[in-house]
Design an enzyme around this catalytic site. Structure first.
Site, short mmCIF file in Angstrom:
data_model
loop_
_atom_site.label_atom_id
_atom_site.label_comp_id
_atom_site.label_asym_id
_atom_site.label_seq_id
_atom_site.Cartn_x
_atom_site.Cartn_y
_atom_site.Cartn_z
N GLY B 10 -15.49 -14.33 -6.46
CA GLY B 10 -14.06 -14.01 -6.55
C GLY B 10 -13.21 -15.21 -6.14
CB THR B 40 -15.96 -5.79 -10.75
OG1 THR B 40 -15.30 -6.60 -9.77
CG2 THR B 40 -17.02 -4.93 -10.07
CB ILE B 64 -21.83 -4.88 -0.96
CG1 ILE B 64 -20.60 -4.07 -1.42
CG2 ILE B 64 -21.59 -6.37 -1.14
CD1 ILE B 64 -19.36 -4.32 -0.55
CB THR B 127 -5.58 -7.74 3.83
OG1 THR B 127 -4.18 -7.78 3.56
CG2 THR B 127 -6.00 -6.27 3.85
CG ASP B 128 -0.83 -9.69 5.86
OD1 ASP B 128 -1.20 -9.10 4.82
OD2 ASP B 128 0.08 -10.54 5.85
CD GLU B 129 -1.43 -6.01 1.05
OE1 GLU B 129 -1.36 -4.84 0.64
OE2 GLU B 129 -1.54 -6.99 0.31
CE1 TYR B 151 -7.39 -4.62 -0.68
CE2 TYR B 151 -5.10 -4.99 -0.07
CZ TYR B 151 -6.41 -5.41 -0.11
OH TYR B 151 -6.74 -6.62 0.42
CE LYS B 155 -10.40 -5.81 3.14
NZ LYS B 155 -11.72 -6.44 2.84
CE LYS B 190 -4.93 -9.22 -6.85
NZ LYS B 190 -5.63 -9.40 -5.61
NE ARG B 274 2.26 -3.09 -5.94
CZ ARG B 274 1.83 -4.27 -5.47
NH1 ARG B 274 2.02 -4.59 -4.21
NH2 ARG B 274 1.22 -5.12 -6.24
#
Lengths: 278, 328
Positions: B10, B40, B64, B127-129, B151, B155, B190, B274
């Site tokens: 990726g 993918t 995985i 991620t900071d999300e 998402y 995470k 992205k 979004r």
């Protein structure tokens, strides 16, 4: 569109489980073609119809000819073509898995799965291209000294290894070929009756700048070399004729005439030796 | 040292793999890298072409979630760096199934394999999300998680699972949380690569709502260098935020992209915002600065100019990906 092309040669008993496994090997719609080159008394047409596969008859001009005919019979050009013997069972999802690998690099021309023998061992389906040295060594010693270095180099055996790798060629028993590459190379060379048409395809693919990738993350199981078991001596002869033809093409030109004679002699010795033992 | 890199085909994972094989990271010189990637839609072997011939690199096409496969790969490993994840927020809004399966269950399979094989070191990339939106200031690592998209929720689940394997089993695992990445080899769904590749082809770009959402931009080279620092020197059970130090509204980012491609606002189409779109993310990076000496090194203007040039020079890389994903 993904196409699946197989050649049936008196393969009625394996065709049904094969086609059932094909249906479960992809979540996408497939165009399946059964080429029948021994149609007399065959139920292949009925079996193909029951799986929605198209059916084409052929006079028996060999495996490569049958596959080429099957591909030519497809209405639209396929993005990917699974070339496959019918005496195989495909793992669920295996076609999509191979396609995922192929789509991950535009230079990949073909992807081959792990091919398992009926006893669960791995068949050496992804090999180096035969060269002079490995060719002679393998031809002379394969049957008397099984672990000889030439045979090991040629077979490139590493049974349980899950690592993907590039191969010189992939077994024609089962491989997924990019449709545009199959077209560009005009498919299999039909002058090989059987054996080495896949070696030749790998060689030409390599010359055209495409990769042949072995992806053991997908597996298929060989239920038995069905249609060749019946005529073993004839098949052995075909094998060695094809080997000769391939090496003669790879090492063409006047200056290499003596080399070709040596290769031919080596193959003839092996052929005689094997016939005496089978 | 032998490192398994999941998701190594990726965008971010392949950057880490290339730089590791190029011996760019102190403490990881000479390391062998095994990439495990399911290939993918966003995994791309061409991301690894520059190092594909290295004898220190090998590739496994696998999932995985396949514990049996992990058991064949883990013997002999010294470390795992776990990038593999479904990562596109828009896709998680449409269907979150694969996000939970890959991000949560996949991480669990890796953590369990790490226990079975007594793995010495595990870095979980996040991620900071997971912190959710913040109006002012910056989150530090102590902040409770309030993920807002499927998402980021998946995470957050995987982060908590990784942390629990340290608390419960003593696994030597560290967690990193990065801000928005950009750089070469970024999949063209992205915002930055989508906008750049559209604009250099004179196509329009979609801007969500008013474009007031604020993101911190982190060059992928800075991100993976920080991950290498955490792998080598990070403490077990600890979380490290990784940021890039350039905060921009999407409107400001769009203006920079228009300028660098010589286009104007007539190329921008406003689209409905979004669902669950977080207004602002911002991470406090003082912990990784103090403990490991990390600081972002790529100035945003330079990084962005390089990216625009890279997408101009590497059309053969992104064009087929865009066609495949039917993106415009």
């Amino acid at each position: 569109m993904i196409a699946v092309v197989t050649v049936s040669h008196g393969s009625d008993d394996v065709l049904q489980p094969f086609l059932a496994s094909v249906a479960a090997a992809s979540q996408h719609p497939l165009s399946v073609v059964v080429v029948d080159n021994k149609p007399e008394g065959s139920a292949a047409k009925t079996i193909a119809a029951s799986f929605g596969a198209s059916y084409v008859t052929d006079v028996n001009r060999g495996y490569g000819h049958g596959i080429n005919l099957g591909v030519a019979s497809l209405g639209d050009s396929a993005d990917w073509i699974l070339v496959c013997n019918p005496d195989l069972l495909l793992e669920p999802g295996s076609i999509d898995w191979l396609r995922g690998c192929g789509e991950s690099d535009s230079r990949i021309g073909a992807v081959g799965p792990r091919i398992l023998n009926a006893d669960g061992t791995t068949y050496a389906s992804a090999r180096s291209l035969p060269s002079i040295r490995t060719g002679i060594g393998h031809a002379l010693f394969a049957n008397v000294w099984k672990s000889n270095p030439w045979t090991r180099r040629y077979l490139h055996v590493s049974a349980a290894d899950p690592h993907q790798r590039d191969a010189g060629w992939l077994s024609g028993a089962c491989l997924l070929i990019r449709g545009s590459v199959f077209e560009q190379l005009s498919g299999f060379d039909e002058s090989y009756f059987m054996y080495f048409e896949d070696v030749d395809l790998g060689y030409r693919m390599h010359k055209a700048g495409y990769r042949s990738v072995y992806d053991p993350g997908a597996a298929v199981t060989h239920t038995g070399a069905h249609s060749t078991q019946i005529e073993s001596a004839r098949m052995l002869k075909a094998h060695h004729e094809s080997a000769n033809r391939f090496l003669a093409r790879k090492y063409h030109g006047h200056l290499l005439w003596p080399l070709r004679q040596v290769l031919a002699a080596g193959l003839a010795v092996r052929s005689r030796f094997q016939q005496g033992h089978e | 040292m032998r490192i398994l890199v999941t998701g190594g085909a990726g965008f971010i994972g392949s950057n880490f793999v290339r730089r590791t094989i190029e011996d760019k990271y102190p403490g990881l010189e000479g390391a062998e890298v095994v990439v495990l990637d399911a290939l993918t839609y966003s995994g791309n072997l061409q991301n690894l072409t520059p190092i594909a011939d290295s004898p220190r690199y090998s590739f496994v096409h696998g999932d995985i979630r396949d514990g049996k496969l992990l058991d064949t790969l883990f013997p002999g490993l010294d470390a795992v760096v776990h990038f593999a994840a479904e990562s596109h927020v828009d896709r998680s809004v449409m269907d979150s199934t694969i996000f939970v399966e890959t991000n949560v269950l996949g991480t669990q399979q890796l953590l369990d394999a790490a226990l079975r094989h007594n793995l010495a070191r595990f870095v979980h990339v996040s991620t900071d999300e997971v912190y959710g939106s913040i109006a002012e200031g910056s989150w530090n690592e102590e902040r409770a998680l309030e993920p807002n998209s499927p998402y980021s929720a998946s995470k957050a689940g995987s982060d908590l699972l990784a942390r629990s394997y340290h608390r419960t089993h003593g696994l030597n695992v560290s967690i990193t949380r990065c801000s928005n990445n950009y750089g070469p080899y970024h999949f063209p769904e992205k915002v930055i690569p989508l906008f750049v590749s559209n604009l250099i082809d004179d196509a329009h770009v979609p801007l969500y709502g008013e474009g007031n959402n604020i993101r911190d931009w982190l060059h992928v080279d800075d991100h993976t260098r920080a991950i290498a620092m955490v792998l080598v020197g990070g403490r077990a059970g600890e979380i490290y935020n990784i940021g890039g130090g350039t905060e921009l509204t999407n409107k400001e980012l769009t203006q920079l992209l228009l300028t660098s491609t010589g286009k104007d606002w007539s190329y921008v189409d406003r689209v409905a915002d979004r669902l669950g779109h977080d207004l602002r993310y911002s991470v406090d990076i003082s912990k990784i600065q103090a403990e490991l000496g990390y600081a972002p090194e790529v100035p945003f203007e330079q990084g962005l100019a390089d990216v625009v040039q890279w997408y101009r020079d590497n059309r053969q890389w992104w064009e087929p990906l865009k066609a495949r994903a039917a993106l415009t």
